[in-house]
Design a protein around this motif. Structure first.
Motif, mmCIF file in Angstrom:
data_model
loop_
_atom_site.group_PDB
_atom_site.id
_atom_site.type_symbol
_atom_site.label_atom_id
_atom_site.label_comp_id
_atom_site.label_asym_id
_atom_site.label_seq_id
_atom_site.Cartn_x
_atom_site.Cartn_y
_atom_site.Cartn_z
ATOM 1 N N ALA A 242 -12.804 10.831 8.279
ATOM 2 C CA ALA A 242 -11.884 11.463 7.241
ATOM 3 C C ALA A 242 -12.120 10.352 5.851
ATOM 4 C CB ALA A 242 -10.677 11.915 7.533
ATOM 5 N N TRP A 243 -12.017 10.944 4.822
ATOM 6 C CA TRP A 243 -12.101 10.167 3.617
ATOM 7 C C TRP A 243 -10.624 10.163 2.888
ATOM 8 C CZ3 TRP A 243 -16.935 8.312 0.907
ATOM 9 C CH2 TRP A 243 -17.964 8.570 1.561
ATOM 10 N N PHE A 244 -10.358 9.077 2.545
ATOM 11 C CA PHE A 244 -9.032 9.222 1.752
ATOM 12 C C PHE A 244 -9.097 8.104 0.657
ATOM 13 C CE2 PHE A 244 -9.482 5.935 5.151
ATOM 14 C CZ PHE A 244 -8.806 4.663 4.500
ATOM 15 N N THR A 245 -7.822 8.333 -0.131
ATOM 16 C CA THR A 245 -7.642 7.253 -1.272
ATOM 17 C C THR A 245 -6.331 6.785 -1.019
ATOM 18 O OG1 THR A 245 -6.764 9.063 -2.667
ATOM 19 C CG2 THR A 245 -9.120 8.838 -2.967
ATOM 20 N N PHE A 246 -5.882 5.824 -1.610
ATOM 21 C CA PHE A 246 -4.645 4.931 -1.672
ATOM 22 C C PHE A 246 -4.633 4.049 -2.966
ATOM 23 C CE2 PHE A 246 -7.750 2.299 0.207
ATOM 24 C CZ PHE A 246 -7.467 1.103 -0.249
ATOM 25 N N GLU A 247 -3.313 3.295 -2.837
ATOM 26 C CA GLU A 247 -3.079 2.273 -4.073
ATOM 27 C C GLU A 247 -2.406 1.318 -3.435
ATOM 28 O OE1 GLU A 247 -0.814 4.257 -6.910
ATOM 29 O OE2 GLU A 247 -1.689 6.047 -7.494
ATOM 30 N N THR A 248 -2.489 0.292 -4.145
ATOM 31 C CA THR A 248 -1.782 -1.151 -3.825
ATOM 32 C C THR A 248 -1.227 -1.485 -5.121
ATOM 33 O OG1 THR A 248 -3.646 -2.472 -4.224
ATOM 34 C CG2 THR A 248 -3.872 -1.705 -2.254
ATOM 35 N N ALA A 249 -0.468 -2.642 -4.980
ATOM 36 C CA ALA A 249 0.302 -2.941 -6.271
ATOM 37 C C ALA A 249 -0.628 -3.354 -7.454
ATOM 38 C CB ALA A 249 1.149 -4.244 -5.855
ATOM 39 N N ALA A 250 -1.825 -3.698 -7.124
ATOM 40 C CA ALA A 250 -2.817 -3.945 -8.118
ATOM 41 C C ALA A 250 -3.885 -3.151 -8.148
ATOM 42 C CB ALA A 250 -3.525 -5.360 -7.698
ATOM 43 N N ALA A 251 -4.377 -2.268 -7.374
ATOM 44 C CA ALA A 251 -5.523 -1.584 -7.678
ATOM 45 C C ALA A 251 -5.220 -0.078 -6.889
ATOM 46 C CB ALA A 251 -6.430 -2.285 -6.886
ATOM 47 N N THR A 252 -6.223 0.864 -7.235
ATOM 48 C CA THR A 252 -6.588 2.180 -6.404
ATOM 49 C C THR A 252 -7.461 1.538 -5.199
ATOM 50 O OG1 THR A 252 -8.048 2.695 -8.072
ATOM 51 C CG2 THR A 252 -5.744 3.474 -8.283
ATOM 52 N N PRO B 171 0.981 -1.331 -0.007
ATOM 53 C CA PRO B 171 0.144 -0.021 0.039
ATOM 54 C C PRO B 171 0.738 1.157 0.050
ATOM 55 C CG PRO B 171 0.095 -0.976 2.336
ATOM 56 C CD PRO B 171 0.799 -1.928 1.246
ATOM 57 N N ALA B 172 0.246 2.345 -0.684
ATOM 58 C CA ALA B 172 1.207 3.405 -1.042
ATOM 59 C C ALA B 172 0.172 4.611 -1.238
ATOM 60 C CB ALA B 172 2.213 3.310 -1.792
ATOM 61 N N ALA B 173 0.771 5.785 -1.092
ATOM 62 C CA ALA B 173 0.093 7.144 -1.784
ATOM 63 C C ALA B 173 -1.264 7.463 -1.169
ATOM 64 C CB ALA B 173 -0.167 6.888 -3.283
ATOM 65 N N TRP B 174 -1.145 7.401 0.298
ATOM 66 C CA TRP B 174 -2.115 7.638 1.094
ATOM 67 C C TRP B 174 -2.619 9.132 1.042
ATOM 68 C CZ3 TRP B 174 -4.804 3.549 3.502
ATOM 69 C CH2 TRP B 174 -4.430 2.229 3.328
ATOM 70 N N GLN B 175 -3.562 9.603 0.644
ATOM 71 C CA GLN B 175 -4.142 10.876 0.784
ATOM 72 C C GLN B 175 -5.511 11.195 1.241
ATOM 73 O OE1 GLN B 175 -2.227 13.495 -0.513
ATOM 74 N NE2 GLN B 175 -0.364 12.297 -0.893
ATOM 75 N N LEU B 176 -5.761 12.293 2.139
ATOM 76 C CA LEU B 176 -6.856 12.825 2.396
ATOM 77 C C LEU B 176 -7.832 13.347 1.290
ATOM 78 C CD1 LEU B 176 -6.518 14.373 6.002
ATOM 79 C CD2 LEU B 176 -7.262 12.088 5.381
ATOM 80 N N THR B 177 -9.065 13.145 1.213
ATOM 81 C CA THR B 177 -9.735 13.662 0.248
ATOM 82 C C THR B 177 -10.942 14.691 0.868
ATOM 83 O OG1 THR B 177 -11.449 11.670 0.091
ATOM 84 C CG2 THR B 177 -9.581 11.978 -1.479
ATOM 85 N N GLY B 178 -10.951 16.080 0.654
ATOM 86 C CA GLY B 178 -11.925 16.737 1.358
ATOM 87 C C GLY B 178 -11.528 17.172 2.670
ATOM 88 N N GLU B 179 -12.452 17.585 3.646
ATOM 89 C CA GLU B 179 -12.086 18.056 4.925
ATOM 90 C C GLU B 179 -12.473 17.026 5.951
ATOM 91 O OE1 GLU B 179 -10.307 20.661 6.170
ATOM 92 O OE2 GLU B 179 -9.892 21.119 4.092
#
Length: 596
Positions: A89-99, A71-79
């Motif tokens: 809080a809402w967030f996005t992230f990535e894994t080796a295979a997916a977003t 897992p990588a690229a963890w980012q908050l989305t919105g406030e």
């Protein structure tokens, strides 16, 4: 020193969590959770639909999955927001295979609940929005194949010269939505339906049937209902919408087709499925099959001693279409859940003399009340606040099943106080009320047993006013030539009896089409293992066998109401697509039929 804002607190937690995962420090990651914590994951880490309960369970999962997930690229989305000490809080992230995307809820700087869900498979995203297909080649070409020609060729060849990768058994709402999801992911799929037209599973029901859930809760993926769609959809209108949907979404949809048998070749990793398509026997060789035969399985027909003596008509609710032929006749309806109430209304409107026989207490909620206090995030007001159907789906899914009862108990405290006079009058009529073994109401009954509840859209007033009779608290001893004999010696005359006694588990369809052995291996569907009557333990933490790998390789179950089918069809489709593309899918967690 000023207190940190909710967004800064959430960002700090997410940064620490990301760092711990990146360095492979499982103890540090699990220490970021409170003691009574939950992590619900839809495929992203586990390739499963599962919930880890407690730090130890989270640590065990991370030890098994972290190296392959990456897992990588963890980012908050919105406030982030704060409510009574809980930061969300809402967030996005990535894994080796997916977003992926998710929702965290923090308490005193640590995580109480974490929700992670796969969004897209990298390199295999749906072609939509800016990535939508062009639809035409802007070049003169004598070998050009038009859209209609391509569709006709696909229709001719799939299932004949080319085999589907996936076969969906059942073309009701669940099968149709899953077919659309698979189509958008490029998975060659055939959906088979026993009826003559898409939507007939709705059209063929009793004439007064209307959805009890509101339109905001019932959208299909990709094509939401228009703004002028009624709040509660009539059955025939729903049938027409589903028929339109299969055409617009270009599904390979075989009507008048019944599955006769299915068997799996473990060596070839392939199913052999024999179907009857409009009288022609066809053998298909899909890699995966999905049972999308509704929320449940075959009709549950109870044993009624003396049924061979009864001179009238005896039928299950699945066979009931209209009360017209019962005009002026005495009809007993066995069952006091949704179908029982709806059938009673239809019979009464048709001029029948109706008596409901209630075998166990029922949870009843007025439709207007449920609309106002139970569907807060699926409403026009919610849309005005920026809560789309997609966002509402995520909010619902982000709550672990173990925590749902607490919120439902509080909701039903409000409902009972609000409608106290209504419940007093209904109880005075002789109708037996309850709100579940633990006072958690309708939703938990739906998850646990799929029975024992009714959203009141008119039947309760008929019972209160004595227009529909009620027999409750006394068991049926036997049928007689003229009606029903009860254990207390009383009798009820009836020209017809409609048994609204529900349906068996979906795995009984597997028993009929594959084998008893496979049906028993995968075990029953639905239920949480809560330990209440009809939902035996052990605790599962998720609905048994639904939308996830089962104990039988390449066999899946998909179903539920419109909202559940809409949301979880995405995750069934992603799992099948990943396997088609040869993506490694190491499943964490045992199948539902295993004891935990």
């Amino acid at each position: 020193m000023l207190e940190m804002s909710p967004s800064k607190q959430a960002a700090a937690w997410l940064g620490s969590f990301s760092q711990a995962l990146e360095s492979g420090d499982v103890p540090a990651a699990s220490n970021l959770f409170v003691d009574d914590c939950y992590w619900r994951d839809l495929l992203a880490f586990t390739w499963n639909v599962t919930t880890m309960e407690g730090r130890e369970a989270i640590a065990d999962m991370l030890k098994s999955t972290l190296a392959t997930t990456k897992p990588a690229a963890w980012q908050l989305t919105g406030e982030a927001t704060s409510d009574e000490g809980t930061i969300e809080a809402w967030f996005t992230f990535e894994t080796a295979a997916a977003t992926g995307q998710g929702i965290m809820r923090l308490r005193d700087g640590r995580c109480r609940t974490l929700f992670t869900a796969m969004t897209d498979l990298k390199g295999h995203e749906e072609r939509k929005g800016a990535a939508r297909p062009l639809g035409v080649r802007h070049k003169a070409d004598p070998e050009r194949e038009t859209w209609s020609e391509a569709r006709a060729r696909e229709t001719r060849e799939l299932g004949v010269t080319e085999q589907p990768y996936c076969l969906v058994i059942g073309g009701g709402q669940g099968g149709i939505m899953l077919g659309a999801r698979l189509r958008q992911l490029g998975v060659p799929t055939i959906v088979i339906e026993k009826n003559a037209r898409p939507g007939d599973s709705w059209r063929n029901r009793y004439r007064t049937l209307v959805l009890h859930d509101p339109v905001w809760y019932d959208h299909l993926p990709y094509i939401p209902f228009p703004d002028n769609w009624p709040v509660f959809t009539p059955k025939d209108k729903m049938g027409d919408w589903l028929e339109m949907y299969t055409r617009v979404m270009e599904l390979n949809y075989w009507v008048a087709t019944r599955c006769l048998s299915a068997s799996y070749d473990e060596a070839e990793k392939e199913w052999t499925v024999v179907v009857d398509r409009v009288g022609q026997r066809i053998t298909l060789k899909p890699k995966h099959i999905v049972f999308a035969t509704g929320a449940y399985g075959p009709p549950r027909k109870i044993d009624l001693p003396g049924s061979d003596q009864f001179k009238g008509e005896l039928l299950h609710s699945s066979q009931y279409a209209s009360g017209e032929k019962f005009r002026g006749k005495k009809v007993a309806v066995i069952g006091a859940a949704s179908s029982g109430h709806d059938v009673c209304v239809d019979l009464w409107e048709s001029g029948a003399d109706v008596t409901m026989i209630q075998r166990s207490p029922t949870t009843v909620v007025k439709s207007d009340t449920l609309m106002q206090v139970g569907f807060e995030i699926f409403s026009e007001d919610a849309l005005a606040r920026g809560i789309t159907t997609e966002k509402a789906d995520m909010i619902v899914a982000s709550t672990p099943f173990a925590l749902v009862p607490k919120g439902q108990r509080a909701l039903y405290d409000v409902i009972r106080a609000r409608d106290a006079e209504f419940y007093e009058r209904l109880a005075a009529s002789g109708f037996a009320l309850d709100f579940g073994d633990d006072e958690t109401g309708l939703l938990m009954k739906a998850y646990r047993t799929g029975s024992g509840y009714y959203i009141d859209v008119g039947a309760s007033d008929l019972i209160i006013d004595g227009k529909v009779g009620i027999r409750s608290g006394v068991a049926i001893k036997s049928l007689t030539a003229k009606g029903i004999l009860f254990e207390d010696g009383s009798e009820l005359e009836a020209d017809a009896i409609v048994a609204c006694t529900g349906y068996q588990s979906m795995n009984e369809n597997v028993a009929a089409l594959v084998s008893r052995e496979v049906a028993d291996k995968v075990g029953p569907c639905w239920g949480l293992g809560s330990g209440v009557r009809g939902d035996p333990g052990p605790w599962q933490g998720e609905l048994r066998n639904m939308w996830k790998p089962t104990a039988q390789e390449a066999l899946w179950f998909h179903g539920g109401n419109l909202a559940l089918s809409r949301f979880y069809s995405k995750y069934v489709a992603l799992q099948i697509k990943a396997r088609m593309e040869g993506i490694e899918t190491p499943v964490y967690g045992a199948p539902s039929n295993s004891r935990r």
